[in-house]
Design an enzyme around this catalytic site. Structure first.
Site, PDB file in Angstrom:
ATOM      1  N   GLY A 143       1.079  -1.456   4.382  1.00  0.00           N
ATOM      2  CA  GLY A 143       1.534  -0.138   3.960  1.00  0.00           C
ATOM      3  C   GLY A 143       2.328   0.614   5.002  1.00  0.00           C
ATOM      4  O   GLY A 143       3.529   0.824   4.856  1.00  0.00           O
ATOM      5  N   ASN A 178       0.854  -1.188   0.000  1.00  0.00           N
ATOM      6  CA  ASN A 178       0.000   0.000   0.000  1.00  0.00           C
ATOM      7  C   ASN A 178       0.899   1.250   0.000  1.00  0.00           C
ATOM      8  O   ASN A 178       1.745   1.410   0.884  1.00  0.00           O
ATOM      9  CB  ASN A 178      -0.876  -0.054   1.264  1.00  0.00           C
ATOM     10  CG  ASN A 178      -1.811   1.122   1.376  1.00  0.00           C
ATOM     11  OD1 ASN A 178      -1.422   2.254   1.124  1.00  0.00           O
ATOM     12  ND2 ASN A 178      -3.046   0.870   1.775  1.00  0.00           N
ATOM     13  N   THR A 196      -8.348   3.719   8.217  1.00  0.00           N
ATOM     14  CA  THR A 196      -9.576   2.920   8.193  1.00  0.00           C
ATOM     15  C   THR A 196      -9.690   2.225   9.542  1.00  0.00           C
ATOM     16  O   THR A 196      -8.958   1.280   9.821  1.00  0.00           O
ATOM     17  CB  THR A 196      -9.490   1.884   7.057  1.00  0.00           C
ATOM     18  OG1 THR A 196      -9.068   2.562   5.878  1.00  0.00           O
ATOM     19  CG2 THR A 196     -10.847   1.251   6.802  1.00  0.00           C
ATOM     20  N   HIS A 250      -5.559   3.781  -1.750  1.00  0.00           N
ATOM     21  CA  HIS A 250      -6.891   4.156  -1.253  1.00  0.00           C
ATOM     22  C   HIS A 250      -7.165   5.607  -1.659  1.00  0.00           C
ATOM     23  O   HIS A 250      -6.536   6.527  -1.151  1.00  0.00           O
ATOM     24  CB  HIS A 250      -6.900   4.001   0.269  1.00  0.00           C
ATOM     25  CG  HIS A 250      -8.229   4.268   0.905  1.00  0.00           C
ATOM     26  ND1 HIS A 250      -8.433   4.155   2.256  1.00  0.00           N
ATOM     27  CD2 HIS A 250      -9.427   4.642   0.383  1.00  0.00           C
ATOM     28  CE1 HIS A 250      -9.692   4.434   2.543  1.00  0.00           C
ATOM     29  NE2 HIS A 250     -10.307   4.749   1.427  1.00  0.00           N
ATOM     30  N   GLU A 252     -11.302  -9.189   2.984  1.00  0.00           N
ATOM     31  CA  GLU A 252     -10.018  -8.865   3.604  1.00  0.00           C
ATOM     32  C   GLU A 252     -10.277  -8.714   5.090  1.00  0.00           C
ATOM     33  O   GLU A 252     -11.075  -7.876   5.515  1.00  0.00           O
ATOM     34  CB  GLU A 252      -9.421  -7.583   3.021  1.00  0.00           C
ATOM     35  CG  GLU A 252      -8.084  -7.269   3.687  1.00  0.00           C
ATOM     36  CD  GLU A 252      -7.289  -6.181   2.985  1.00  0.00           C
ATOM     37  OE1 GLU A 252      -7.344  -6.109   1.732  1.00  0.00           O
ATOM     38  OE2 GLU A 252      -6.621  -5.404   3.685  1.00  0.00           O
ATOM     39  N   HIS A 265      -3.825  -4.580   7.669  1.00  0.00           N
ATOM     40  CA  HIS A 265      -3.906  -3.434   8.579  1.00  0.00           C
ATOM     41  C   HIS A 265      -3.017  -3.647   9.798  1.00  0.00           C
ATOM     42  O   HIS A 265      -3.215  -4.576  10.574  1.00  0.00           O
ATOM     43  CB  HIS A 265      -5.335  -3.130   9.045  1.00  0.00           C
ATOM     44  CG  HIS A 265      -5.526  -1.646   9.275  1.00  0.00           C
ATOM     45  ND1 HIS A 265      -5.052  -0.993  10.388  1.00  0.00           N
ATOM     46  CD2 HIS A 265      -6.093  -0.693   8.504  1.00  0.00           C
ATOM     47  CE1 HIS A 265      -5.328   0.288  10.311  1.00  0.00           C
ATOM     48  NE2 HIS A 265      -5.957   0.506   9.165  1.00  0.00           N
ATOM     49  N   HIS A 274       0.940   6.020   2.127  1.00  0.00           N
ATOM     50  CA  HIS A 274       1.708   6.878   3.031  1.00  0.00           C
ATOM     51  C   HIS A 274       2.873   7.566   2.342  1.00  0.00           C
ATOM     52  O   HIS A 274       3.406   8.551   2.861  1.00  0.00           O
ATOM     53  CB  HIS A 274       2.131   6.093   4.267  1.00  0.00           C
ATOM     54  CG  HIS A 274       0.922   5.704   5.066  1.00  0.00           C
ATOM     55  ND1 HIS A 274       0.141   6.633   5.700  1.00  0.00           N
ATOM     56  CD2 HIS A 274       0.304   4.516   5.233  1.00  0.00           C
ATOM     57  CE1 HIS A 274      -0.901   6.018   6.266  1.00  0.00           C
ATOM     58  NE2 HIS A 274      -0.819   4.736   5.985  1.00  0.00           N
ATOM     59  N   ARG A 304      -6.858  12.859   0.947  1.00  0.00           N
ATOM     60  CA  ARG A 304      -5.792  13.275   1.862  1.00  0.00           C
ATOM     61  C   ARG A 304      -4.432  12.682   1.512  1.00  0.00           C
ATOM     62  O   ARG A 304      -3.401  13.194   1.896  1.00  0.00           O
ATOM     63  CB  ARG A 304      -6.156  12.949   3.305  1.00  0.00           C
ATOM     64  CG  ARG A 304      -6.059  11.485   3.649  1.00  0.00           C
ATOM     65  CD  ARG A 304      -6.284  11.240   5.117  1.00  0.00           C
ATOM     66  NE  ARG A 304      -7.644  11.533   5.523  1.00  0.00           N
ATOM     67  CZ  ARG A 304      -8.229  10.980   6.596  1.00  0.00           C
ATOM     68  NH1 ARG A 304      -7.560  10.132   7.346  1.00  0.00           N
ATOM     69  NH2 ARG A 304      -9.467  11.266   6.916  1.00  0.00           N
ATOM     70  N   HIS A 305      -4.420  11.554   0.827  1.00  0.00           N
ATOM     71  CA  HIS A 305      -3.109  11.035   0.387  1.00  0.00           C
ATOM     72  C   HIS A 305      -3.133  10.766  -1.125  1.00  0.00           C
ATOM     73  O   HIS A 305      -2.638  11.582  -1.904  1.00  0.00           O
ATOM     74  CB  HIS A 305      -2.618   9.847   1.215  1.00  0.00           C
ATOM     75  CG  HIS A 305      -3.652   8.877   1.693  1.00  0.00           C
ATOM     76  ND1 HIS A 305      -4.485   8.221   0.842  1.00  0.00           N
ATOM     77  CD2 HIS A 305      -3.951   8.442   2.950  1.00  0.00           C
ATOM     78  CE1 HIS A 305      -5.258   7.411   1.552  1.00  0.00           C
ATOM     79  NE2 HIS A 305      -4.980   7.535   2.834  1.00  0.00           N
ATOM     80  N   GLU A 311      -8.548   0.669  -3.248  1.00  0.00           N
ATOM     81  CA  GLU A 311      -9.359   0.729  -2.023  1.00  0.00           C
ATOM     82  C   GLU A 311     -10.310   1.894  -2.136  1.00  0.00           C
ATOM     83  O   GLU A 311      -9.885   3.018  -2.477  1.00  0.00           O
ATOM     84  CB  GLU A 311      -8.430   0.975  -0.835  1.00  0.00           C
ATOM     85  CG  GLU A 311      -8.226  -0.219   0.033  1.00  0.00           C
ATOM     86  CD  GLU A 311      -7.438   0.157   1.264  1.00  0.00           C
ATOM     87  OE1 GLU A 311      -7.864   1.045   2.005  1.00  0.00           O
ATOM     88  OE2 GLU A 311      -6.368  -0.441   1.450  1.00  0.00           O
ATOM     89  N   ARG A 361      -9.255   8.326  -1.020  1.00  0.00           N
ATOM     90  CA  ARG A 361     -10.270   8.724  -0.037  1.00  0.00           C
ATOM     91  C   ARG A 361     -11.099   9.879  -0.571  1.00  0.00           C
ATOM     92  O   ARG A 361     -10.640  10.651  -1.426  1.00  0.00           O
ATOM     93  CB  ARG A 361      -9.603   9.137   1.274  1.00  0.00           C
ATOM     94  CG  ARG A 361      -8.905   7.994   1.994  1.00  0.00           C
ATOM     95  CD  ARG A 361      -8.363   8.475   3.324  1.00  0.00           C
ATOM     96  NE  ARG A 361      -9.431   8.627   4.296  1.00  0.00           N
ATOM     97  CZ  ARG A 361      -9.724   7.741   5.252  1.00  0.00           C
ATOM     98  NH1 ARG A 361      -8.991   6.647   5.381  1.00  0.00           N
ATOM     99  NH2 ARG A 361     -10.713   7.954   6.082  1.00  0.00           N
TER     100      ARG A 361
HETATM  101  N1  PXP Z   1      -6.008  -3.036   4.023  1.00  0.00           N
HETATM  102  C1  PXP Z   1      -6.924  -2.057   4.124  1.00  0.00           C
HETATM  103  C2  PXP Z   1      -8.307  -2.345   3.684  1.00  0.00           C
HETATM  104  C3  PXP Z   1      -6.579  -0.781   4.612  1.00  0.00           C
HETATM  105  O1  PXP Z   1      -7.512   0.172   4.707  1.00  0.00           O
HETATM  106  C4  PXP Z   1      -5.239  -0.529   4.949  1.00  0.00           C
HETATM  107  C5  PXP Z   1      -4.847   0.835   5.403  1.00  0.00           C
HETATM  108  O2  PXP Z   1      -4.945   1.720   4.344  1.00  0.00           O
HETATM  109  C6  PXP Z   1      -4.326  -1.578   4.808  1.00  0.00           C
HETATM  110  C7  PXP Z   1      -4.731  -2.826   4.368  1.00  0.00           C
HETATM  111  C8  PXP Z   1      -2.882  -1.390   5.141  1.00  0.00           C
HETATM  112  O3  PXP Z   1      -2.750  -1.095   6.506  1.00  0.00           O
HETATM  113  P1  PXP Z   1      -1.365  -0.594   7.050  1.00  0.00           P
HETATM  114  O4  PXP Z   1      -1.080   0.702   6.338  1.00  0.00           O
HETATM  115  O5  PXP Z   1      -1.612  -0.412   8.519  1.00  0.00           O
HETATM  116  O6  PXP Z   1      -0.350  -1.626   6.738  1.00  0.00           O
END
Ligand code: PXP
Length: 307
Positions: free
Chosen positions: A274, A65, A159, A101, A209, A252, A68, A107-108, A128, A103
């Protein structure tokens, strides 16, 4: 031929097939049919012929991901660092797909990032998105390989919870159908709760997921009992979901250790990671941290195979 040489050959074959099989088109548009039955048929057949040391394990894909990277870029409202460049680097280092993602508040990731990812990267995009008309329109226009439906609230930092599939059946069934009909592999991001998993199957999402955030938080904060309870929930949820014919992903808050642990669950075929990777890349460099993550996941799978 001794066992370790045989295992080495088998692993080489598996890695080849992984690249070939995991994103093969038949997973598109499945409704109610276990998608991985086809996807893994060939690799597991070959595996089964030569490996007798443990359970057959499907490959475990890594989705990186890049949100960031965009967060850092947007701190200066400019073009640097570029999440598309990060995506290319991650792919070169072993990522199987790129997650981004878009949004509602941008924001990113921005709209042009999605268009550039689609145009410029060589691996599948996992888009996403909130289940809104705006995002569905963008997904249909862009045509990513996959879309992951997530809940979204403006005030949240990330999220925070899973999608309430059970409480939004009609709306989600319609969104899932529009995306699946367009050939997009749809997942719903949910807590590993039986009610949500069963609802995911009912809205005909081919993939779930599992939200690993609560487990990772409990691990990080040393709350052992809570971590153990969350782990059981994830494990049982993954089993239930596979039994319902759903493909199972997770993500996540994962880091090297938790990714290695969760890699032992054979039902899970994809991890999306991510924040940890981008954070760790500050110290170690993105290519290296993606390689170390890849190795941690492979170790977890290998250990489970030998168990
Ligand atoms: N999966 C989903 C659905 C998410 O919303 C996120 C965060 O954007 C991630 C995975 C990745 O999470 P992390 O950035 O904490 O690794």
């Amino acid at each position: 031929m001794n066992a370790s040489i045989l295992l080495g050959y088998t692993e080489a074959i598996r890695r080849r097939l992984h690249g070939f099989g995991c994103w093969s088109q038949p997973t598109y548009g499945f409704r109610g049919t276990p998608p991985s039955a086809i996807v893994y048929a060939v690799p597991e057949f070959i595996w089964g012929m030569s490996v007798t040391i443990g359970p057959a394990m499907p490959p475990l894909r890594l989705g990186v991901n890049v949100d960031h990277v965009a967060t850092i870029r947007n701190a200066r409202f400019g073009h640097y660092p570029d999440p598309v460049r990060a995506a290319k680097l991650a792919i070169a280092a072993g990522a199987d797909s790129i997650t981004a993602h878009l949004r509602e508040d941008r924001r990113h990731i921005r709209d042009d990032d999605i268009a550039r990812l689609k145009a410029e990267i060589s691996k599948p995009i996992n888009f996403e998105m909130a289940a809104t008309d705006e995002m569905v329109a963008i997904a249909l226009k862009t045509g990513p390989h996959a879309a992951c439906l997530v809940p979204e609230r403006r005030e949240e930092r990330t999220t925070e919870g899973g999608l309430d599939v059970a409480g939004q059946h009609n709306m989600l069934a319609s969104v899932v159908a529009r995306l699946v009909d367009a050939g997009i592999r749809v997942s719903v991001f949910i807590a590993a709760e039986p009610r949500q998993i069963e609802s995911a199957a009912r809205v005909r999402a081919p993939v779930i997921e599992i939200h690993t955030g609560p487990w990772c938080d409990a691990l990080g904060e040393g709350r052992r009992d809570a971590a153990e309870a969350e782990w059981r929930r994830i494990r049982d949820g993954a089993t239930l979901a596979r039994g319902l014919g759903l493909e199972v992903h997770a993500g996540h808050g994962l880091n090297y250790a938790s990714a290695e642990t969760i890699a032992a669950l054979p039902e899970i075929v994809e991890l999306n990671i991510g924040h940890f990777l981008v954070g760790e890349a500050i110290f170690e460099g993105l290519a290296d941290v993606v390689k170390v993550m890849r190795a941690a996941m492979d170790r977890g799978r290998a250990k489970a195979r030998q168990a």
